[in-house]
Design a protein around this motif. Structure first.
Motif, short mmCIF file in Angstrom:
data_model
loop_
_atom_site.label_atom_id
_atom_site.label_comp_id
_atom_site.label_asym_id
_atom_site.label_seq_id
_atom_site.Cartn_x
_atom_site.Cartn_y
_atom_site.Cartn_z
N LEU A 45 -8.83 2.96 20.84
CA LEU A 45 -8.31 1.83 20.08
C LEU A 45 -9.43 0.89 19.69
O LEU A 45 -9.51 0.43 18.54
CB LEU A 45 -7.25 1.09 20.89
CG LEU A 45 -6.68 -0.19 20.25
CD1 LEU A 45 -6.03 0.13 18.91
CD2 LEU A 45 -5.69 -0.87 21.18
N LEU A 46 -10.33 0.59 20.64
CA LEU A 46 -11.44 -0.31 20.32
C LEU A 46 -12.34 0.30 19.26
O LEU A 46 -12.85 -0.41 18.38
CB LEU A 46 -12.26 -0.61 21.58
CG LEU A 46 -11.58 -1.40 22.70
CD1 LEU A 46 -12.62 -1.90 23.69
CD2 LEU A 46 -10.78 -2.57 22.16
N SER A 47 -12.54 1.61 19.32
CA SER A 47 -13.38 2.28 18.31
C SER A 47 -12.78 2.12 16.92
O SER A 47 -13.49 1.84 15.94
CB SER A 47 -13.53 3.75 18.67
OG SER A 47 -14.35 4.41 17.72
N ARG A 48 -11.45 2.28 16.82
CA ARG A 48 -10.78 2.11 15.52
C ARG A 48 -10.88 0.66 15.05
O ARG A 48 -11.08 0.41 13.85
CB ARG A 48 -9.31 2.53 15.62
CG ARG A 48 -9.12 4.03 15.82
CD ARG A 48 -7.69 4.45 15.54
NE ARG A 48 -6.74 3.80 16.43
CZ ARG A 48 -6.37 4.28 17.60
NH1 ARG A 48 -6.89 5.42 18.05
NH2 ARG A 48 -5.49 3.65 18.35
N GLN A 49 -10.76 -0.28 15.98
CA GLN A 49 -10.85 -1.70 15.60
C GLN A 49 -12.25 -2.05 15.11
O GLN A 49 -12.40 -2.81 14.14
CB GLN A 49 -10.46 -2.57 16.79
CG GLN A 49 -8.97 -2.50 17.14
CD GLN A 49 -8.63 -3.29 18.38
OE1 GLN A 49 -9.37 -3.29 19.36
NE2 GLN A 49 -7.49 -3.97 18.36
N VAL A 50 -13.26 -1.49 15.76
CA VAL A 50 -14.64 -1.74 15.32
C VAL A 50 -14.87 -1.15 13.94
O VAL A 50 -15.47 -1.79 13.06
CB VAL A 50 -15.64 -1.16 16.33
CG1 VAL A 50 -17.06 -1.15 15.74
CG2 VAL A 50 -15.63 -1.97 17.62
N ASN A 51 -14.39 0.06 13.71
CA ASN A 51 -14.56 0.69 12.40
C ASN A 51 -13.88 -0.13 11.30
O ASN A 51 -14.43 -0.32 10.21
CB ASN A 51 -13.99 2.11 12.42
CG ASN A 51 -14.82 3.06 13.26
OD1 ASN A 51 -16.01 2.83 13.47
ND2 ASN A 51 -14.22 4.12 13.75
N GLU A 56 -14.27 -4.17 6.80
CA GLU A 56 -13.96 -5.49 6.24
C GLU A 56 -15.24 -6.28 5.97
O GLU A 56 -15.32 -7.00 4.97
CB GLU A 56 -13.08 -6.28 7.22
CG GLU A 56 -11.65 -5.74 7.37
CD GLU A 56 -10.85 -6.60 8.32
OE1 GLU A 56 -10.85 -7.83 8.16
OE2 GLU A 56 -10.23 -6.04 9.25
N CYS A 57 -16.21 -6.15 6.86
CA CYS A 57 -17.46 -6.89 6.69
C CYS A 57 -18.38 -6.23 5.66
O CYS A 57 -19.30 -6.88 5.14
CB CYS A 57 -18.21 -6.98 8.02
SG CYS A 57 -17.38 -8.00 9.26
N GLY A 58 -18.13 -4.96 5.41
CA GLY A 58 -19.00 -4.24 4.49
C GLY A 58 -20.39 -4.01 5.05
O GLY A 58 -21.37 -3.88 4.32
N ALA A 59 -20.48 -3.95 6.39
CA ALA A 59 -21.78 -3.76 7.04
C ALA A 59 -21.57 -3.18 8.42
O ALA A 59 -20.51 -3.37 9.04
CB ALA A 59 -22.54 -5.08 7.14
N ARG A 60 -22.56 -2.47 8.91
CA ARG A 60 -22.51 -1.92 10.26
C ARG A 60 -22.86 -3.02 11.26
O ARG A 60 -23.90 -3.67 11.13
CB ARG A 60 -23.48 -0.74 10.38
CG ARG A 60 -23.42 -0.06 11.75
CD ARG A 60 -24.24 1.22 11.76
NE ARG A 60 -23.64 2.24 10.91
CZ ARG A 60 -22.63 3.02 11.26
NH1 ARG A 60 -22.09 2.87 12.47
NH2 ARG A 60 -22.16 3.91 10.44
N LEU A 61 -21.99 -3.20 12.24
CA LEU A 61 -22.20 -4.25 13.23
C LEU A 61 -22.83 -3.70 14.51
O LEU A 61 -23.42 -4.46 15.28
CB LEU A 61 -20.87 -4.92 13.58
CG LEU A 61 -20.13 -5.57 12.40
CD1 LEU A 61 -18.80 -6.12 12.86
CD2 LEU A 61 -20.98 -6.65 11.76
N PHE A 62 -22.70 -2.40 14.73
CA PHE A 62 -23.25 -1.78 15.94
C PHE A 62 -24.01 -0.51 15.57
O PHE A 62 -23.67 0.18 14.60
CB PHE A 62 -22.13 -1.40 16.93
CG PHE A 62 -21.40 -2.57 17.51
CD1 PHE A 62 -21.90 -3.26 18.60
CD2 PHE A 62 -20.19 -2.97 16.97
CE1 PHE A 62 -21.21 -4.34 19.14
CE2 PHE A 62 -19.49 -4.05 17.50
CZ PHE A 62 -20.01 -4.73 18.59
N ASN A 63 -25.02 -0.23 16.36
CA ASN A 63 -25.71 1.05 16.28
C ASN A 63 -25.32 1.87 17.50
O ASN A 63 -25.36 1.37 18.63
CB ASN A 63 -27.23 0.86 16.25
CG ASN A 63 -27.69 0.14 14.99
OD1 ASN A 63 -27.16 0.39 13.90
ND2 ASN A 63 -28.67 -0.74 15.13
#
Length: 326
Positions: A45-51, A56-63
Motif C-alpha cells: 500500500l505504501l509503495s502504491r501511495q508513493v508512486n 502528482e508531483c511530476g518528479a521522483r521523490l525517492f531513489n
C-alpha cells in the motif's frame, strides 16, 4: 474604506496531508518495510501511495537502493518543509481538540518490557474507562531503542531506567527500584529476604548482553567486590530469562515487578540484593519536539497514578526519593 479581502489559498498537492505523512516516514526510516510497521500499514500500500504521490508531483521523490530507499534531490529539498507542515498541522489539531473536546488522539509510549508487562494493563484500564477518545500505542525495546525513539519523536512519552543519583532536568523520577536475585522454586539462596552481593560469586547466570544498563552496573560492582558472575548464557528476552531460571536452575537479576506474577504464584523466588544494593530509577520524559496535548497530559497523569498504585503493592518505591535533577 476598502473592504478587507480574504486570504486566498489554492491547495492541491497539500490538500491531503496523510500522503505526506507517508513520505516523511519513509524518508526518515529509509525503508518501506519499517515505515509500514511504524504507520500500521503494509508495504504494498505504501509503495502504491508513493508512486501516486510522485505522479502528482511530476518528479521522483525517492531513489531505490539495494538496502531500501533514499530521498532523491527533490525529495531532500521537500523533506524539511513537509516536516514543518505536518508538525504545524499536528499542533493545530491538538489545540482544537484540547479546547473544544475531551482529550482525543493516540498516545505512543516507549518503554522496557520489564516495565510494560505490569504497568500497561493497569494504565489501559484507567485510560479506557475515563477517556474513550484516547488510544494507546506501546513500543517495547531496550533502553537504547527507547531513547532513539524519543529523540526521533516516534514516541510521545518514554519510560526507562536510569542509574545514579541524578536525572537530566527534563526527566521526572517516578520510582526507585531494587534489583533482586531471581531463582527457581525451592531455591535456598533466594528464599531469604535479602542476599549480599558477594553471595552471587560463582552462580550460573542468564543476563542481558552488553551494552545494557543493568549489565554494566552488575559488572562494575562485581569488579569492586571481586565477585565472579558466571554468565553461562546471554539473552535480552525477559520471557526467556524467566523460563531458564524456572526450568534450568539458573539465576538472573531483575526488579521484583518484572517477575511479580511468577513470585506471587510461587513459580520463581526473589531476594533483594544488598551490601551493596543495585538500584535504578524509573524515569518518564516527553518527546522534546512535541508539545504535550491534552491526551498526552492525561496519560502521563495516569502513569503517575499507576506507579503509585504499584508502589503500594510493594513492587517499588514511588516518588524517586533521593533522585535529583542534574
Amino acid at each position: 474604506m476598502q473592504a478587507p479581502k480574504p486570504t486566498e489559498f489554492s491547495l492541491d498537492l497539500a490538500a491531503d496531508l496523510n500522503k505526506w505523512r507517508v513520505f516523511l516516514a519513509i524518508g526518515e526510516l529509509g525503508s518501506l518495510t519499517r515505515a509500514a510497521i511504524f504507520l500500521d500499514s503494509n508495504q504494498s500500500l505504501l509503495s502504491r501511495q508513493v508512486n501516486a504521490l510522485e505522479r502528482e508531483c511530476g518528479a521522483r521523490l525517492f531513489n531505490r537502493t539495494g538496502r531500501g530507499v533514499e530521498l532523491s534531490d527533490i525529495g531532500q529539498r521537500l523533506f524539511p518543509q513537509v516536516k514543518d507542515l505536518l508538525a504545524n498541522a499536528q499542533m493545530l489539531e491538538a489545540e482544537i481538540r484540547s479546547n473544544v473536546h475531551e482529550p482525543m488522539g493516540r498516545v505512543t509510549l516507549g518503554l522496557l518490557p520489564s516495565i510494560g508487562a505490569t504497568m500497561i494493563p493497569r494504565l489501559f484500564k484507567e485510560v479506557r474507562s475515563r477517556y474513550p477518545g484516547v488510544s494507546l500505542k506501546v513500543l517495547e525495546g531496550s533502553s537504547g531503542q527507547v531513547e532513539e525513539w524519543l529523540a526521533d519523536a516516534r514516541v510521545d512519552i518514554a519510560i526507562f531506567y536510569r542509574y545514579g543519583a541524578t536525572l537530566p532536568e527534563q526527566e521526572r523520577a517516578l520510582a526507585v527500584v531494587d534489583s533482586c536475585l531471581i531463582g527457581h522454586k525451592g531455591d535456598t539462596l533466594t528464599a531469604r529476604g535479602d542476599v549480599a552481593f558477594k553471595a552471587l560469586d560463582g552462580l550460573s547466570f542468564i543476563l542481558p548482553s552488553a551494552p545494557n544498563g543493568l549489565r554494566t552496573a552488575l559488572d562494575a560492582v562485581a569488579r569492586q567486590q571481586h565477585v565472579s558472575l558466571g554468565t553461562v548464557i546471554e539473552a535480552d528476552s525477559l520471557p526467556l530469562m524467566k523460563s531458564l531460571v524456572a526450568e534450568q536452575g539458573l539465576y538472573t537479576v531483575l526488579p521484583v515487578h518484572a517477575v511479580w506474577s511468577e513470585v506471587q504464584a510461587a513459580h520463581l523466588q526473589a531476594a533483594r540484593i544488598v551490601d551493596p544494593p543495585i538500584q535504578r530509577t524509573v524515569a518518564m520524559v516527553f518527546a522534546r519536539t512535541k508539545g504535550p496535548s491534552r491526551a498526552i497530559t492525561v496519560v502521563s497523569q495516569h502513569i503517575v497514578s499507576v506507579v503509585d498504585e504499584m508502589a503500594r503493592s510493594g513492587m517499588w518505591r514511588s516518588g524517586g526519593a533521593g533522585v535529583r535533577a542534574a
